[in-house]
Design an enzyme around this catalytic site. Sequence first.
Site, PDB file in Angstrom:
ATOM      1  N   ASP A  98     -39.573  42.546  -9.918  1.00 31.71           N
ATOM      2  CA  ASP A  98     -39.065  43.493  -8.941  1.00 31.71           C
ATOM      3  C   ASP A  98     -39.415  42.979  -7.546  1.00 31.71           C
ATOM      4  O   ASP A  98     -40.556  42.575  -7.294  1.00 31.71           O
ATOM      5  CB  ASP A  98     -39.704  44.863  -9.159  1.00 31.71           C
ATOM      6  CG  ASP A  98     -38.687  45.977  -9.206  1.00 31.71           C
ATOM      7  OD1 ASP A  98     -37.919  46.097  -8.233  1.00 31.71           O
ATOM      8  OD2 ASP A  98     -38.642  46.721 -10.199  1.00 31.71           O
ATOM      9  N   ASP A 200     -35.041  45.718  -4.793  1.00 30.69           N
ATOM     10  CA  ASP A 200     -35.165  47.165  -4.628  1.00 30.69           C
ATOM     11  C   ASP A 200     -34.627  47.646  -3.284  1.00 30.69           C
ATOM     12  O   ASP A 200     -34.912  47.045  -2.238  1.00 30.69           O
ATOM     13  CB  ASP A 200     -36.653  47.545  -4.737  1.00 30.69           C
ATOM     14  CG  ASP A 200     -36.914  49.023  -4.563  1.00 30.69           C
ATOM     15  OD1 ASP A 200     -36.620  49.783  -5.492  1.00 30.69           O
ATOM     16  OD2 ASP A 200     -37.411  49.408  -3.478  1.00 30.69           O
ATOM     17  N   GLU A 257     -30.429  46.684  -6.339  1.00 34.46           N
ATOM     18  CA  GLU A 257     -30.292  48.138  -6.288  1.00 34.46           C
ATOM     19  C   GLU A 257     -29.631  48.419  -4.942  1.00 34.46           C
ATOM     20  O   GLU A 257     -30.262  48.303  -3.901  1.00 34.46           O
ATOM     21  CB  GLU A 257     -31.656  48.823  -6.367  1.00 34.46           C
ATOM     22  CG  GLU A 257     -31.530  50.341  -6.338  1.00 34.46           C
ATOM     23  CD  GLU A 257     -32.856  51.052  -6.138  1.00 34.46           C
ATOM     24  OE1 GLU A 257     -33.048  52.093  -6.765  1.00 34.46           O
ATOM     25  OE2 GLU A 257     -33.692  50.567  -5.353  1.00 34.46           O
ATOM     26  N   HIS A 330     -36.262  53.330 -14.725  1.00 29.00           N
ATOM     27  CA  HIS A 330     -37.483  54.050 -14.352  1.00 29.00           C
ATOM     28  C   HIS A 330     -37.233  55.179 -13.364  1.00 29.00           C
ATOM     29  O   HIS A 330     -38.129  55.995 -13.115  1.00 29.00           O
ATOM     30  CB  HIS A 330     -38.486  53.068 -13.753  1.00 29.00           C
ATOM     31  CG  HIS A 330     -37.972  52.426 -12.502  1.00 29.00           C
ATOM     32  ND1 HIS A 330     -36.945  51.523 -12.507  1.00 29.00           N
ATOM     33  CD2 HIS A 330     -38.329  52.581 -11.202  1.00 29.00           C
ATOM     34  CE1 HIS A 330     -36.689  51.141 -11.273  1.00 29.00           C
ATOM     35  NE2 HIS A 330     -37.516  51.760 -10.450  1.00 29.00           N
ATOM     36  N   ASP A 331     -36.030  55.242 -12.777  1.00 30.08           N
ATOM     37  CA  ASP A 331     -35.688  56.299 -11.817  1.00 30.08           C
ATOM     38  C   ASP A 331     -34.751  57.351 -12.405  1.00 30.08           C
ATOM     39  O   ASP A 331     -34.356  58.280 -11.703  1.00 30.08           O
ATOM     40  CB  ASP A 331     -35.017  55.696 -10.581  1.00 30.08           C
ATOM     41  CG  ASP A 331     -36.002  55.004  -9.657  1.00 30.08           C
ATOM     42  OD1 ASP A 331     -37.189  55.378  -9.669  1.00 30.08           O
ATOM     43  OD2 ASP A 331     -35.592  54.090  -8.924  1.00 30.08           O
TER      44      ASP A 331
END
Length: 554
Positions: A98, A200, A257, A330-331
């Site tokens: 990440d 991210d 993302e 994870h979100d």
Amino acid sequence: MEQKWWQKSVIYQIYPKSFNDSNGDGIGDLKGLIEKLDYLAFLGIDMIWICPIYPSPMDDNGYDISDYQDIAAEFGSLQDFETLVAEAKKRNMKLMMDLVINHTSDEHKWFIESKASLSNPKRDWYIWRNPKEDGSAPNNWRSIFGGSAWEWDQTTEQFYLHTFSKKQPDLNWENEEVRETLFNMVNWWVEKGVDGFRVDAITFIKKGNLTEDLPTTDRDGLALISHACLNQTGIGDFLTELKQKTFANFDLVTVAEAPGVKPEAMPSYIGDNGYFDMLFEFDHVDLDIGKDGKWFEPVNWSLHDLKTAITKSQTHLNESGWGALYLENHDQPRSLNKFLGEVAEADRSKAAKMLATFYFLLKGTPFIYQGQELGMTNVQYESIDVYDDLASTDQYEMALQAGLSSEEALQSVWRRSRDNSRTPMQWDETTHADFTNGQPWLPVNENYKAINVEQQLKDPSSVLHYYKKLIELRKTSEYSETIVNGVYQSILTENDSILGYTREYAGQKLVVLANFTNSSIQLEELAGNPLLTNYESPFSGRALRPFEAVVLEA
């Protein structure tokens, strides 16, 4: 377009804090992950994406980084990371990290220097502004996690900007020194053996007018920062430089993302010369979220809306770019609950397999989030105090302020909390699902005795074994080229119960049908060879049974 290795891959996302704990402290770690590599190899995984494992105060569970070039002590050490890279490569698995470069932690040494004085050399590494004449914040932007996006610093008597938590100050990408330092850090990790990056919140790095208020009707007078700092004009210059000085120099895969990117802008992001290889789209997973991301104002959506979102994206991908296929991360809450609501326990396995079939065979690279391959479900903690997720607490408070009762506010958290997907991985039916022999950092879902790896490994009809079949169909069957390269075409577009599409390549055509209801749906007879169904008995050709999915060679 020349085919890349990552186009044929299947990627498995790991939330390390919740995957496997090797030392009994209740927190998953790198040694615990190494212990489970054979499980991932059995499943057929080609690449592992690990959520942040850098040193962090964990205000936002690792997305607030205090040191970009080390490993957090609770996860292990750089030596453990090097062991993980080596052990993964032995099993022909690559590693994705990440990359969080919109912001740091307020405990990063850069920010500590930046806030030390107005004349500090790193002052301009972050975004500082004077208050308005009345002493208030420079503008009325609301952060993603609620409250003003500006935080007052008493020492230097200025505000700093934070798109997310106040403990996540935004880096100033207008500063060349900041960019060069970040680029060097990326290249350092590649030298450590990293094969790709999930980038991210990258569409926030270009800011709008920092002194301009946005129109709002909200009672707090604030307006969501996304309206001013998401995918702004000029961001392409930053993204081009990022690619040229890092990713383009290696055989890597990048997935961004990137909220705010419209399908028509995809070619610049993920086309042949795009900034990234793939991006995560949000239209299909955010159908249920109300205005400005308020969980407590859910939107009633239909299967038609989901079809529209999928088809819009896939149609663009027919022409240009590559998709990142996902239902969970994870979100996000668990897909069973998100897309199907409350599913009877007897139907859960079939429903999970149906969802897997529908998304896995679209055009793009499939991502599996840990536990998704078991059909793990949302959790319902009895009190907001049990929740760890920053966004859940904020949404709960916003719901109360909007007039909801505490019970109603908690129900909105049950539906949408990010902790739904962050509960510990369910390995077996022993205490704490064998995630840890200590006290887990977040309580295990109560249904772990019914849904766990050990049980599903023994059952050839399990969700786990079905995912393995899907992976084999995609990677090693005579239909692999069609699944990877085939043109997407939506079918049964007006049907309110079935999501259907075809994939066609080099004279071969596959039909994918998925029944999103718990009722049988009659069909016109379909001619074709059934390749896969989520039922034990054969597909009839005339009806889809409750939650049935079928793949046909037309």
